[in-house]
Design an enzyme around this catalytic site. Sequence first.
Site, PDB file in Angstrom:
ATOM      1  N   ASP A  84      27.857  33.923  24.165  1.00  0.00           N
ATOM      2  CA  ASP A  84      26.837  34.725  23.407  1.00  0.00           C
ATOM      3  C   ASP A  84      27.702  35.439  22.817  1.00  0.00           C
ATOM      4  O   ASP A  84      28.868  35.796  22.655  1.00  0.00           O
ATOM      5  CB  ASP A  84      26.422  35.629  24.795  1.00  0.00           C
ATOM      6  CG  ASP A  84      25.282  36.236  24.250  1.00  0.00           C
ATOM      7  OD1 ASP A  84      24.720  36.186  23.020  1.00  0.00           O
ATOM      8  OD2 ASP A  84      24.409  37.059  24.994  1.00  0.00           O
ATOM      9  N   ASP A  87      26.952  42.432  19.360  1.00  0.00           N
ATOM     10  CA  ASP A  87      26.399  43.658  18.314  1.00  0.00           C
ATOM     11  C   ASP A  87      27.952  44.641  17.735  1.00  0.00           C
ATOM     12  O   ASP A  87      28.685  44.890  16.606  1.00  0.00           O
ATOM     13  CB  ASP A  87      25.922  44.407  17.977  1.00  0.00           C
ATOM     14  CG  ASP A  87      24.327  43.523  18.776  1.00  0.00           C
ATOM     15  OD1 ASP A  87      23.898  42.552  17.550  1.00  0.00           O
ATOM     16  OD2 ASP A  87      23.406  43.479  19.407  1.00  0.00           O
ATOM     17  N   LYS A  97      25.114  45.282  23.281  1.00  0.00           N
ATOM     18  CA  LYS A  97      24.643  43.934  22.851  1.00  0.00           C
ATOM     19  C   LYS A  97      23.045  44.584  23.254  1.00  0.00           C
ATOM     20  O   LYS A  97      22.348  45.090  22.986  1.00  0.00           O
ATOM     21  CB  LYS A  97      24.637  43.045  23.680  1.00  0.00           C
ATOM     22  CG  LYS A  97      25.852  42.184  24.038  1.00  0.00           C
ATOM     23  CD  LYS A  97      25.699  40.814  24.677  1.00  0.00           C
ATOM     24  CE  LYS A  97      24.336  39.765  24.497  1.00  0.00           C
ATOM     25  NZ  LYS A  97      24.665  39.434  22.974  1.00  0.00           N
ATOM     26  N   GLY A 100      19.753  41.258  18.449  1.00  0.00           N
ATOM     27  CA  GLY A 100      18.312  40.385  17.978  1.00  0.00           C
ATOM     28  C   GLY A 100      17.177  40.387  18.982  1.00  0.00           C
ATOM     29  O   GLY A 100      16.733  39.476  19.268  1.00  0.00           O
ATOM     30  N   GLU A 106      19.341  38.190  28.019  1.00  0.00           N
ATOM     31  CA  GLU A 106      21.317  37.244  27.871  1.00  0.00           C
ATOM     32  C   GLU A 106      21.450  37.929  29.042  1.00  0.00           C
ATOM     33  O   GLU A 106      22.449  37.624  29.032  1.00  0.00           O
ATOM     34  CB  GLU A 106      21.460  38.313  26.894  1.00  0.00           C
ATOM     35  CG  GLU A 106      21.319  37.674  24.847  1.00  0.00           C
ATOM     36  CD  GLU A 106      21.390  38.346  23.799  1.00  0.00           C
ATOM     37  OE1 GLU A 106      21.522  37.523  22.739  1.00  0.00           O
ATOM     38  OE2 GLU A 106      21.765  39.594  23.987  1.00  0.00           O
ATOM     39  N   LYS A 124      33.650  43.705  14.132  1.00  0.00           N
ATOM     40  CA  LYS A 124      32.352  44.198  15.192  1.00  0.00           C
ATOM     41  C   LYS A 124      33.290  45.559  16.965  1.00  0.00           C
ATOM     42  O   LYS A 124      32.935  45.471  17.294  1.00  0.00           O
ATOM     43  CB  LYS A 124      31.842  43.315  15.970  1.00  0.00           C
ATOM     44  CG  LYS A 124      30.419  42.063  15.117  1.00  0.00           C
ATOM     45  CD  LYS A 124      29.897  42.055  15.944  1.00  0.00           C
ATOM     46  CE  LYS A 124      28.274  41.433  15.193  1.00  0.00           C
ATOM     47  NZ  LYS A 124      28.009  39.888  15.184  1.00  0.00           N
TER      48      LYS A 124
HETATM   49  C1  5RP Z   1      21.193  39.719  20.727  1.00  0.00           C
HETATM   50  C2  5RP Z   1      22.424  40.185  20.409  1.00  0.00           C
HETATM   51  C3  5RP Z   1      23.247  38.800  19.245  1.00  0.00           C
HETATM   52  O1  5RP Z   1      24.327  38.389  20.767  1.00  0.00           O
HETATM   53  C4  5RP Z   1      24.071  40.136  18.431  1.00  0.00           C
HETATM   54  O2  5RP Z   1      23.147  40.796  17.678  1.00  0.00           O
HETATM   55  C5  5RP Z   1      25.202  38.996  17.760  1.00  0.00           C
HETATM   56  O3  5RP Z   1      24.157  38.300  16.993  1.00  0.00           O
HETATM   57  P1  5RP Z   1      24.962  38.323  15.866  1.00  0.00           P
HETATM   58  O4  5RP Z   1      25.549  36.904  15.812  1.00  0.00           O
HETATM   59  O5  5RP Z   1      23.487  37.395  15.118  1.00  0.00           O
HETATM   60  O6  5RP Z   1      25.319  39.183  15.165  1.00  0.00           O
HETATM   61  O7  5RP Z   1      23.095  41.060  21.504  1.00  0.00           O
HETATM   62  O8  5RP Z   1      20.506  40.389  21.652  1.00  0.00           O
END
Ligand code: 5RP
Length: 229
Positions: A84, A87, A97, A100, A106, A124
């Site tokens: 996974d 952020d 996280k 998204g 998750e 990040k």
């Molecule tokens: C979704 C998340 C994602 O894993 C997080 O936002 C990272 O996404 P990206 O790879 O598009 O930057 O926690 O809920």
Amino acid sequence: MSENDPSREAAATAALERIEPGMTIGLGSGRAVWRTMELARERWPEGPSVRAAFASDRTAELGRQLGFAAIELNGERVLDVAIDGADEVDGDLGLVKGGGAALLREKLVVYAAERFVVVAEARKRVERLGQSFPLPVEVVRFGWPGTRRRVLDLVPEAELRTVDGVPLVTDEGHHLLDCKLPAEGDLHELAAAIKATVGVVEHGLFLGVADEVLLGRPDGTVEELRRGS
Ligand code: 5RP
């Protein structure tokens, strides 16, 4: 196809090395995970011979298109690995996280897995969680303004997430509050207090659960952080 970012590409390529044919895996949500899935399809053009639990409707749809065999979490099945994105990532492999909007599923996927591998871009990495990204907190829709008031006893800001002016509804039918984290204080205690707040379903702090973090850099190299090292 997800847009090409060299940092993400490097991390996704490293994440692909953690997937072996025959595995049962969990796939989170976000661009880094989706890129990993695309790379899996490129490596195994007949369709990746892994079974996968998907943490969002969008990931499930991509998985279907790419030929992953979908499975449900049945309370007994143990996933070999969950992959996974994140952020934010700190030096203790703590994560924020939920950018998204898929943090609840998750977390359920991660807790069903033997190992949790995080795939993310090196930008990040933060000194303290919350310094560059708000903490998403998933709340039930009923009475959400009261839940927000209670959450505001714990954090300085909590804004309802909207899309085009309309409150966002997650795959599980809830709203999200994007919260500013305090610059000081114990985040484990804060996480427990948020979780115990009436109306809160889950929060996007993932503390002490990641086993490995793969941070892709713009030059194509990858920093690998491991729990306990
Ligand atoms: C979704 C998340 C994602 O894993 C997080 O936002 C990272 O996404 P990206 O790879 O598009 O930057 O926690 O809920």
